[in-house]
Design an enzyme around this catalytic site. Structure first.
Site, PDB file in Angstrom:
ATOM      1  N   THR A  18       2.988   1.882  -1.994  1.00  0.00           N
ATOM      2  CA  THR A  18       4.292   1.530  -2.546  1.00  0.00           C
ATOM      3  C   THR A  18       4.381   1.915  -4.025  1.00  0.00           C
ATOM      4  OG1 THR A  18       3.360  -0.658  -2.812  1.00  0.00           O
ATOM      5  CG2 THR A  18       4.848  -0.355  -0.971  1.00  0.00           C
ATOM      6  N   ASP A  65      -3.997   1.652  -9.517  1.00  0.00           N
ATOM      7  CA  ASP A  65      -5.434   1.462  -9.748  1.00  0.00           C
ATOM      8  C   ASP A  65      -5.752   1.407 -11.241  1.00  0.00           C
ATOM      9  OD1 ASP A  65      -5.303   1.753  -7.054  1.00  0.00           O
ATOM     10  OD2 ASP A  65      -6.315   3.692  -6.977  1.00  0.00           O
ATOM     11  N   GLU A 120       0.848  -1.202   0.000  1.00  0.00           N
ATOM     12  CA  GLU A 120       0.000   0.000   0.000  1.00  0.00           C
ATOM     13  C   GLU A 120       0.877   1.243   0.000  1.00  0.00           C
ATOM     14  OE1 GLU A 120      -3.216  -0.169  -1.177  1.00  0.00           O
ATOM     15  OE2 GLU A 120      -3.559  -1.586   0.453  1.00  0.00           O
ATOM     16  N   GLU A 179      -5.947  11.761 -13.448  1.00  0.00           N
ATOM     17  CA  GLU A 179      -6.241  11.895 -12.022  1.00  0.00           C
ATOM     18  C   GLU A 179      -5.263  12.829 -11.317  1.00  0.00           C
ATOM     19  OE1 GLU A 179      -7.824   8.576 -10.078  1.00  0.00           O
ATOM     20  OE2 GLU A 179      -7.580   9.448  -8.087  1.00  0.00           O
TER      21      GLU A 179
HETATM   22  C1  GLA Z   1      -4.853   5.120  -3.982  1.00  0.00           C
HETATM   23  C2  GLA Z   1      -3.982   5.545  -5.166  1.00  0.00           C
HETATM   24  C3  GLA Z   1      -3.027   4.427  -5.570  1.00  0.00           C
HETATM   25  C4  GLA Z   1      -2.253   3.879  -4.367  1.00  0.00           C
HETATM   26  C5  GLA Z   1      -3.202   3.567  -3.221  1.00  0.00           C
HETATM   27  C6  GLA Z   1      -2.482   3.162  -1.968  1.00  0.00           C
HETATM   28  O1  GLA Z   1      -5.732   4.107  -4.365  1.00  0.00           O
HETATM   29  O2  GLA Z   1      -4.775   5.891  -6.272  1.00  0.00           O
HETATM   30  O3  GLA Z   1      -2.154   4.899  -6.562  1.00  0.00           O
HETATM   31  O4  GLA Z   1      -1.249   4.763  -3.980  1.00  0.00           O
HETATM   32  O5  GLA Z   1      -4.040   4.677  -2.906  1.00  0.00           O
HETATM   33  O6  GLA Z   1      -1.802   1.977  -2.132  1.00  0.00           O
END
Ligand code: GLA
Length: 386
Positions: free
Chosen positions: A38, A173, A36, A161
């Site tokens: 990372t 994501d 997370e 984004e």
């Molecule tokens: C959000 C961000 C991702 C990632 C997560 C944490 O979802 O969009 O890029 O950094 O938080 O792991």
């Protein structure tokens, strides 16, 4: 709500007073198993794309605009296609769509006038990546089959984004929404932007539990964490100028030199470096069908987010602490950006009902809310709806 194509075609026609039949495209939400925050530190992450998805229906129109309707919000915006290149964010839902459209224009694509209809099954604010699902579904819909390299698609969604919406996110994501694969998790290397599939043992179910809370500090705290990781990198570069990101720092090296990093960035770095290692370890444990090791890594990751990265919250800690006391629950941790949203749980198939009942009862008792549960089965990434 589950997506039913026919019904949405009717809604499309009614909304836009159009006789066209829209083509529908889908992009999935994701649940991250481990790793997370990372991603923007160029480490590893291990998400699975979900069946739960965002659907975008599109049909050509003659009004000269990109007209966009969100069924979930019952709101419509309309922008002349000639203005897409210069449109400014308006701090609302449509920024995700217009940000993607603008990035496509910048990449050299022409956007023809169209009616665009959006409906999503991914609950907003749940940490299951409703925004990337929307961005990527929009991108594939606006492309309508025109060729675009997959990794560029993920990067384009991320740019929309971070630059247009203003959330300085990593790539996970959007990458998961593009590259999702039925039957496996994706171990993504956020530096090389390559991935490998990690099949999960068949004798475990992955259940997300939605705390139904989303604490407001989300974006500002995210920005703060990004900056603190940068401070850690600067301090570590004093020792080794070859370090460009926390991905370049091994746990052993960090152990030796951590005292030279100021306290808060040190804690942030400790989380990132250890969670990157836990992605590697979890992938190995999954391949070895070692459920208790997978569970141990889940809980270690949660504690690291709770105490070092400090992105959890009371309700989420309660869900984790309660879950891991339920028999045959191997592990539990928060998933996603933090400060609310979902936990992800590894549960023996025969224990799923008891898990749901006991966790619901305890949460209801404590917070007068019933968590929503989602069965997480790895699904395919974005594409046209067949
Ligand atoms: C959000 C961000 C991702 C990632 C997560 C944490 O979802 O969009 O890029 O950094 O938080 O792991």
């Amino acid at each position: 709500m589950a997506f039913v194509p026919g019904e949405n075609v009717d809604r499309f026609r009614k909304q836009f007073q159009s006789a066209e039949t829209p083509s529908f495209f889908r992009a999935p939400g994701r649940v991250n198993l481990i790793g997370e925050h990372t991603d923007y530190n160029l480490g590893y992450v291990l998400p699975i794309a979900l069946e739960m998805a965002c659907y975008v229906g599109i049909a050509p129109a003659s009004h000269g605009n990109l007209r966009v309707y969100s069924r979930d919000l019952d709101k419509e915006v309309s922008v002349p296609v000639a203005d897409i290149a210069s449109v400014k964010p308006s701090k609302q839902w449509s920024d995700y769509v217009l940000g993607v459209a603008q990035e496509l224009v910048k990449a050299g694509f022409t956007i023809a006038p169209a009616d665009v209809f959006i409906v999503s099954e991914v609950p907003a604010g749940s940490g299951l990546s409703s925004s990337a699902a929307l961005e990527i579904a929009t991108a594939v819909a606006l492309l309508r089959g025109r060729a675009f390299p997959k990794v560029e698609l993920a990067k384009l969604g991320q740019r929309a984004e971070s630059k247009f919406v203003g959330m300085p996110c990593g790539i996970m994501d959007q990458y998961a929404a593009v590259f999702g694969h039925a039957g496996a998790a994706l171990k993504i290397d956020c530096r090389s932007l390559g991935h490998e599939y990690v099949e999960l043992p068949s004798n475990v179910r992955i259940i997300a539990a939605n705390s139904l809370v989303k604490h407001e500090l989300g974006t500002s705290a995210y920005r703060e964490r990004v900056a603190e990781c940068g401070q850690a990198v600067s301090a570590l570069r004093e020792i080794d100028p070859g370090i460009e990101s926390l991905r370049d720092v091994s746990p052993e090296f960090f152990e030796r030199v951590q005292e030279s990093v100021p306290l808060t960035p040190r804690r942030r770095a400790r989380h990132i470096i250890s969670d990157t290692q836990r992605v590697v370890d979890l992938a190995a444990a999954a391949r070895a069908h070692d459920l208790s090791e997978m569970g141990r890594l889940f809980v270690a990751s949660h504690r690291s987010m709770q105490y070092d990265y400090q992105i959890s919250c009371e309700e989420i800690d309660f869900l984790v602490d309660t879950a891991i006391k339920i028999p045959d629950v191997y592990g539990s941790r928060m998933t996603g950006g933090g400060f609310g949203g979902c936990t992800v749980n590894l549960v023996a198939p025969e224990a799923v009902d008891a898990f749901r009942q006991q966790l619901s009862a305890a949460y209801q008792d404590r917070y007068q809310k019933t968590p929503a549960f989602y069965d997480c089965l790895p699904a395919e990434g974005a594409g046209p709806l067949r």
